[in-house]
Design a protein around this motif. Sequence first.
Motif, short mmCIF file in Angstrom:
data_model
loop_
_atom_site.label_atom_id
_atom_site.label_comp_id
_atom_site.label_asym_id
_atom_site.label_seq_id
_atom_site.Cartn_x
_atom_site.Cartn_y
_atom_site.Cartn_z
N ARG A 14 81.06 98.69 78.78
CA ARG A 14 82.20 98.15 78.03
C ARG A 14 82.28 96.63 78.21
O ARG A 14 82.43 95.89 77.25
CB ARG A 14 83.49 98.81 78.51
N SER A 74 84.72 101.83 73.09
CA SER A 74 85.35 101.48 74.37
C SER A 74 85.51 99.97 74.53
O SER A 74 86.18 99.51 75.44
CB SER A 74 84.55 102.06 75.54
N PRO A 76 87.13 96.61 73.29
CA PRO A 76 88.12 95.98 72.41
C PRO A 76 87.53 94.82 71.60
O PRO A 76 87.89 94.64 70.44
CB PRO A 76 89.20 95.46 73.38
N VAL A 96 90.62 102.48 67.17
CA VAL A 96 91.28 102.79 68.44
C VAL A 96 90.30 102.54 69.59
O VAL A 96 89.15 103.01 69.53
CB VAL A 96 91.72 104.29 68.49
N VAL A 97 90.76 101.81 70.60
CA VAL A 97 89.93 101.66 71.80
C VAL A 97 90.01 102.98 72.56
O VAL A 97 91.11 103.44 72.90
CB VAL A 97 90.45 100.52 72.71
N ALA A 98 88.87 103.61 72.77
CA ALA A 98 88.89 104.92 73.42
C ALA A 98 87.54 105.22 74.07
O ALA A 98 86.53 104.58 73.75
CB ALA A 98 89.22 106.01 72.40
N ASP A 99 87.56 106.18 74.96
CA ASP A 99 86.37 106.64 75.66
C ASP A 99 85.92 107.94 75.00
O ASP A 99 86.75 108.84 74.80
CB ASP A 99 86.76 106.87 77.13
N SER A 102 87.12 111.08 76.53
CA SER A 102 88.56 111.40 76.48
C SER A 102 89.11 110.93 75.14
O SER A 102 89.87 109.97 75.07
CB SER A 102 89.31 110.67 77.59
N LEU A 103 88.73 111.59 74.07
CA LEU A 103 89.14 111.14 72.75
C LEU A 103 90.64 111.36 72.56
O LEU A 103 91.16 112.43 72.90
CB LEU A 103 88.34 111.87 71.67
N PRO A 104 91.33 110.36 72.01
CA PRO A 104 92.78 110.44 71.90
C PRO A 104 93.24 111.12 70.60
O PRO A 104 94.03 110.57 69.86
CB PRO A 104 93.21 108.97 71.94
N GLU A 134 83.72 117.35 74.01
CA GLU A 134 84.86 116.57 73.52
C GLU A 134 84.71 116.28 72.02
O GLU A 134 85.69 116.35 71.27
CB GLU A 134 84.97 115.28 74.34
N ALA B 5 96.71 111.14 70.00
CA ALA B 5 97.22 111.95 71.11
C ALA B 5 96.88 111.24 72.42
O ALA B 5 96.03 110.35 72.44
CB ALA B 5 96.58 113.33 71.08
N CYS B 6 97.53 111.65 73.47
CA CYS B 6 97.21 111.10 74.80
C CYS B 6 95.77 111.46 75.15
O CYS B 6 95.37 112.62 75.02
CB CYS B 6 98.18 111.67 75.83
N PRO B 7 94.97 110.49 75.60
CA PRO B 7 93.57 110.79 75.91
C PRO B 7 93.42 111.74 77.10
O PRO B 7 92.39 112.42 77.23
CB PRO B 7 92.97 109.42 76.25
N LYS B 10 96.30 115.15 75.93
CA LYS B 10 96.21 115.43 74.48
C LYS B 10 97.58 115.71 73.86
O LYS B 10 97.68 116.27 72.76
CB LYS B 10 95.24 116.58 74.17
N ILE B 45 95.41 97.09 67.26
CA ILE B 45 94.51 98.14 67.75
C ILE B 45 95.07 98.81 69.01
O ILE B 45 95.23 98.15 70.04
CB ILE B 45 93.10 97.57 68.03
N PRO B 46 95.38 100.12 68.94
CA PRO B 46 95.84 100.81 70.14
C PRO B 46 94.72 100.92 71.17
O PRO B 46 93.57 101.18 70.81
CB PRO B 46 96.23 102.22 69.64
N ASN B 47 95.07 100.72 72.43
CA ASN B 47 94.09 100.93 73.51
C ASN B 47 94.43 102.24 74.20
O ASN B 47 95.35 102.32 75.00
CB ASN B 47 94.12 99.77 74.49
N LEU B 48 93.66 103.28 73.85
CA LEU B 48 93.91 104.61 74.42
C LEU B 48 92.81 105.02 75.40
O LEU B 48 92.48 106.19 75.52
CB LEU B 48 94.09 105.63 73.30
N LEU B 49 92.28 104.03 76.10
CA LEU B 49 91.39 104.37 77.22
C LEU B 49 92.24 105.06 78.27
O LEU B 49 93.41 104.72 78.44
CB LEU B 49 90.77 103.10 77.81
N GLU B 53 90.73 103.60 83.27
CA GLU B 53 89.80 102.63 82.68
C GLU B 53 90.49 101.43 82.05
O GLU B 53 89.83 100.53 81.52
CB GLU B 53 88.96 103.30 81.60
#
Lengths: 226, 55
Positions: A14, A74, A76, A96-99, A102-104, A134, B5-7, B10, B45-49, B53
């Motif tokens: 990242r 991941s 930004p 969306v910033v995500a891993d 762990s997808l949101p 996932e 949803a919450c990472p 959920k 942009i939402p940061n849902l890490l 993390e």
Amino acid sequence: MLQFSKLRPMTTNREVFDQIAESWYRVRHWPRLREELEVLAQKWQGGKLLNVGCAHGPDFLPFKQGFELWGVDSSPAMLKQALRYSAKFQFQVKLVVADALSLPFPNDSFDWAISVAAYHHIKGKDERERVFMELKRVLKPGGEAFLTVWNYRQPRFWLKSKDQEVPWRLRGKTVYRYYHLFSYGELKKLLTKAGLEIITMSAEKSYHFPIKNFSHNICALVKKRR
Amino acid sequence: MQILACPVCKGELQLNVDKEEGEEIITGSLYCPKCQYSYPIVDTIPNLLPPSEQS
């Protein structure tokens, strides 16, 4: 590999992609597997599409009409470039910033998913098992996903380890991205274990050698059973 | 935003808007009541890490 880590401070992918985001926008300005993606856009004909590890977003281009586009990454800084890219090419995308682990999103959220050259950045054997579960979780039943990873058996990596730190030159310094290189068999096993049905596994269309085993990429089209 | 949803759990997230332009949320947060964690929205942009993390 171990020696590399001793020499360099630990940097996550990242952090590396945050650093190279701007140069990525310029150098990787077009989808690299455009032909493959255009075929899918024709086949899928609209719906909600998730791009996992979308970076600055070139792979959205073939889907810009008729699809509701979602992108996760991941980094930004990469997604900031994706805003710029989508403005330039005039398409709407929700970022969306995500891993990927762990997808949101709730279960059964997407009709389709694509992921071009992203899953080979996932570190750890357990993680590589979980990451496809996932992906399956957020796909709707009957939904399909197209994903590509780098192939372990491409000549560039012959006699090397499956876990590589691949250099990227950036304004006089070199940064390293972590890759786990897959074999066809390994990817098939992981996808099957995640409960996904494999529709096709193939080399990229631009690869013309008759034996697929040495291709640069492994391209898989999978489906979540109804 | 309803699709997010919450990472971690959920579960559903609650939206708080700090700044918006038209229909677009520029800054704000998404709060997970179950995990009691607030995820930031920065530059639209939402940061849902996952919290572990978030840097």
